[in-house]
Design a protein around this motif. Sequence first.
Motif, mmCIF file in Angstrom:
data_model
loop_
_atom_site.group_PDB
_atom_site.id
_atom_site.type_symbol
_atom_site.label_atom_id
_atom_site.label_comp_id
_atom_site.label_asym_id
_atom_site.label_seq_id
_atom_site.Cartn_x
_atom_site.Cartn_y
_atom_site.Cartn_z
ATOM 1 N N VAL A 95 25.086 62.611 44.795
ATOM 2 C CA VAL A 95 25.549 63.801 45.920
ATOM 3 C C VAL A 95 26.213 64.842 45.374
ATOM 4 O O VAL A 95 25.911 65.938 45.589
ATOM 5 C CB VAL A 95 26.513 62.808 46.831
ATOM 6 N N GLU A 96 27.262 64.447 44.239
ATOM 7 C CA GLU A 96 28.205 65.811 43.813
ATOM 8 C C GLU A 96 27.212 66.821 43.064
ATOM 9 O O GLU A 96 27.293 67.748 43.122
ATOM 10 C CB GLU A 96 29.075 65.185 42.887
ATOM 11 N N ILE A 97 26.027 66.083 42.210
ATOM 12 C CA ILE A 97 25.362 67.064 41.465
ATOM 13 C C ILE A 97 24.372 67.912 42.525
ATOM 14 O O ILE A 97 24.275 69.071 42.377
ATOM 15 C CB ILE A 97 24.548 66.402 40.468
ATOM 16 N N ILE A 117 25.009 68.539 45.518
ATOM 17 C CA ILE A 117 25.703 69.594 46.420
ATOM 18 C C ILE A 117 25.904 70.870 45.444
ATOM 19 O O ILE A 117 25.881 71.992 45.835
ATOM 20 C CB ILE A 117 27.020 68.973 46.931
ATOM 21 N N ALA A 118 26.347 70.845 44.005
ATOM 22 C CA ALA A 118 26.614 71.702 43.149
ATOM 23 C C ALA A 118 25.399 72.643 43.145
ATOM 24 O O ALA A 118 25.247 73.757 43.147
ATOM 25 C CB ALA A 118 27.131 71.243 41.815
ATOM 26 N N GLU A 119 24.135 71.939 42.776
ATOM 27 C CA GLU A 119 22.920 72.836 42.833
ATOM 28 C C GLU A 119 22.705 73.419 44.088
ATOM 29 O O GLU A 119 22.101 74.582 44.036
ATOM 30 C CB GLU A 119 21.559 71.753 42.308
ATOM 31 N N LEU A 120 22.654 72.897 45.111
ATOM 32 C CA LEU A 120 22.380 73.396 46.341
ATOM 33 C C LEU A 120 23.322 74.564 46.712
ATOM 34 O O LEU A 120 22.824 75.644 47.232
ATOM 35 C CB LEU A 120 22.354 72.664 47.456
ATOM 36 N N GLY A 121 24.680 74.679 46.212
ATOM 37 C CA GLY A 121 25.542 75.547 46.542
ATOM 38 C C GLY A 121 25.257 76.655 45.432
ATOM 39 O O GLY A 121 25.055 77.849 46.108
ATOM 40 N N TYR A 122 24.697 76.350 44.084
ATOM 41 C CA TYR A 122 24.306 77.915 43.482
ATOM 42 C C TYR A 122 22.956 78.266 44.113
ATOM 43 O O TYR A 122 22.708 79.566 44.180
ATOM 44 C CB TYR A 122 23.766 77.054 41.944
ATOM 45 N N VAL A 130 23.666 63.508 51.939
ATOM 46 C CA VAL A 130 24.203 64.684 52.396
ATOM 47 C C VAL A 130 23.466 65.418 53.245
ATOM 48 O O VAL A 130 22.371 65.393 53.185
ATOM 49 C CB VAL A 130 24.694 65.293 51.068
ATOM 50 N N THR A 131 24.266 66.133 54.236
ATOM 51 C CA THR A 131 23.384 67.287 54.777
ATOM 52 C C THR A 131 23.887 68.437 54.367
ATOM 53 O O THR A 131 25.356 68.869 54.315
ATOM 54 C CB THR A 131 23.794 67.007 56.524
ATOM 55 N N ALA A 132 23.000 69.587 54.215
ATOM 56 C CA ALA A 132 23.310 70.699 53.805
ATOM 57 C C ALA A 132 22.650 71.761 54.661
ATOM 58 O O ALA A 132 21.612 71.619 55.330
ATOM 59 C CB ALA A 132 22.712 71.101 52.321
ATOM 60 N N TYR A 133 23.576 72.883 54.710
ATOM 61 C CA TYR A 133 23.207 74.110 55.945
ATOM 62 C C TYR A 133 23.253 75.364 55.228
ATOM 63 O O TYR A 133 23.665 75.799 53.932
ATOM 64 C CB TYR A 133 24.455 74.011 56.864
ATOM 65 N N ILE A 134 22.251 76.105 55.487
ATOM 66 C CA ILE A 134 22.025 77.450 54.833
ATOM 67 C C ILE A 134 21.450 78.318 56.074
ATOM 68 O O ILE A 134 20.864 77.865 56.782
ATOM 69 C CB ILE A 134 21.007 77.559 53.898
ATOM 70 N N ILE A 156 12.964 77.673 47.762
ATOM 71 C CA ILE A 156 14.543 77.590 47.436
ATOM 72 C C ILE A 156 14.734 76.212 46.781
ATOM 73 O O ILE A 156 15.686 76.350 46.058
ATOM 74 C CB ILE A 156 15.218 77.888 48.632
ATOM 75 N N LEU A 157 14.164 75.215 47.115
ATOM 76 C CA LEU A 157 14.286 73.805 46.308
ATOM 77 C C LEU A 157 13.730 73.681 45.078
ATOM 78 O O LEU A 157 13.823 72.726 44.300
ATOM 79 C CB LEU A 157 13.887 72.780 47.397
ATOM 80 N N ASP A 158 12.659 74.711 44.703
ATOM 81 C CA ASP A 158 12.230 74.450 43.329
ATOM 82 C C ASP A 158 12.807 74.361 42.082
ATOM 83 O O ASP A 158 12.888 73.588 41.330
ATOM 84 C CB ASP A 158 11.132 75.746 43.015
ATOM 85 N N ASP A 159 14.223 74.940 42.204
ATOM 86 C CA ASP A 159 15.094 74.964 40.912
ATOM 87 C C ASP A 159 16.299 73.790 41.124
ATOM 88 O O ASP A 159 17.237 73.912 40.277
ATOM 89 C CB ASP A 159 15.775 76.400 40.856
ATOM 90 N N ILE A 160 16.202 73.096 42.122
ATOM 91 C CA ILE A 160 17.027 72.024 42.121
ATOM 92 C C ILE A 160 16.620 70.834 41.496
ATOM 93 O O ILE A 160 15.667 70.044 41.837
ATOM 94 C CB ILE A 160 17.104 71.453 43.631
ATOM 95 N N GLN A 161 17.064 70.797 40.023
ATOM 96 C CA GLN A 161 16.596 69.806 39.337
ATOM 97 C C GLN A 161 16.707 68.564 39.510
ATOM 98 O O GLN A 161 15.981 67.654 39.013
ATOM 99 C CB GLN A 161 17.337 70.232 37.962
#
Length: 278
Positions: free
Chosen positions: A20-22, A24-29, A42-46, A55-60
Amino acid sequence: MSNTIYLGYYFKVKPLKPAVEILIAELGYAGFESFVETEEGVTAYIQKEDYFDTILDDIQILKSEEFEITFTSEEIEQTNWNSEWEKNFNPIIVDDTCSVRAPFHEKPNTEFDIIIEPKMSFGTGHHETTHMMIQHILKNDFVDKSVLDMGCGTGVLAILAELKGAKPIDAIDYDNWCYLNSLENVERNNARHITVLEGDASVLPGRQYDIVIANINRNILLNDMKTYTDTLNTNGVLFLSGFYNDDIPIIQAECNKYGLKHVETLERNNWVALKFEK
């Protein structure tokens, strides 16, 4: 009121830690602004205008075989957000000294009591970075200090700074919803020395502070470090968070470049909050 449309992504994660922490960090970037940790992930908002198809292609971590991560998404009108927070937002108490709660929570017996309606803003105190920044503020002298809360989110750190005796205080966020929410929370807590501004580091030249608080993310901090340093008075203090333990070397190297001295590190679930002095 802002009519910005948000997209909500609902991630289910197994196992939760440290994925979850990883995530969140990647989504934040990648540009996601706000996060709510849930029992399943986790729920994420943009903002819809910031979204693009890849946008999710680089979320390793989504490609990692160590974790099982699935998600769904939907478009969200901001007018629906308040009820979502009321369902998920529980009060917190930091070091038995500072409480952060919503108006519908019972008042606890703490020295500092902050009431917020978080809405779409990041910074409720639940996330590790905000929690540690609250700890830094509690531990340090803010009496009659001029303060900048950069990336203020809900305004909770600026409000605590005033409760600790700081004045004047600027609370700045580039997101219109955070700006409006901070205005509401400043009024809700009867803060008298906080000016809320909408913008980014470009509004800082010409302003000077004894203390700068910046809880954002690694890339923005690195990009704006010189500006933060330029706004600090002699013997000023800089508090930084929004990044991981592994990011400390690159953050510290950038701070050293501008003559800032590392003083203290707080760590919580691999997130860190650093204190520097000029």
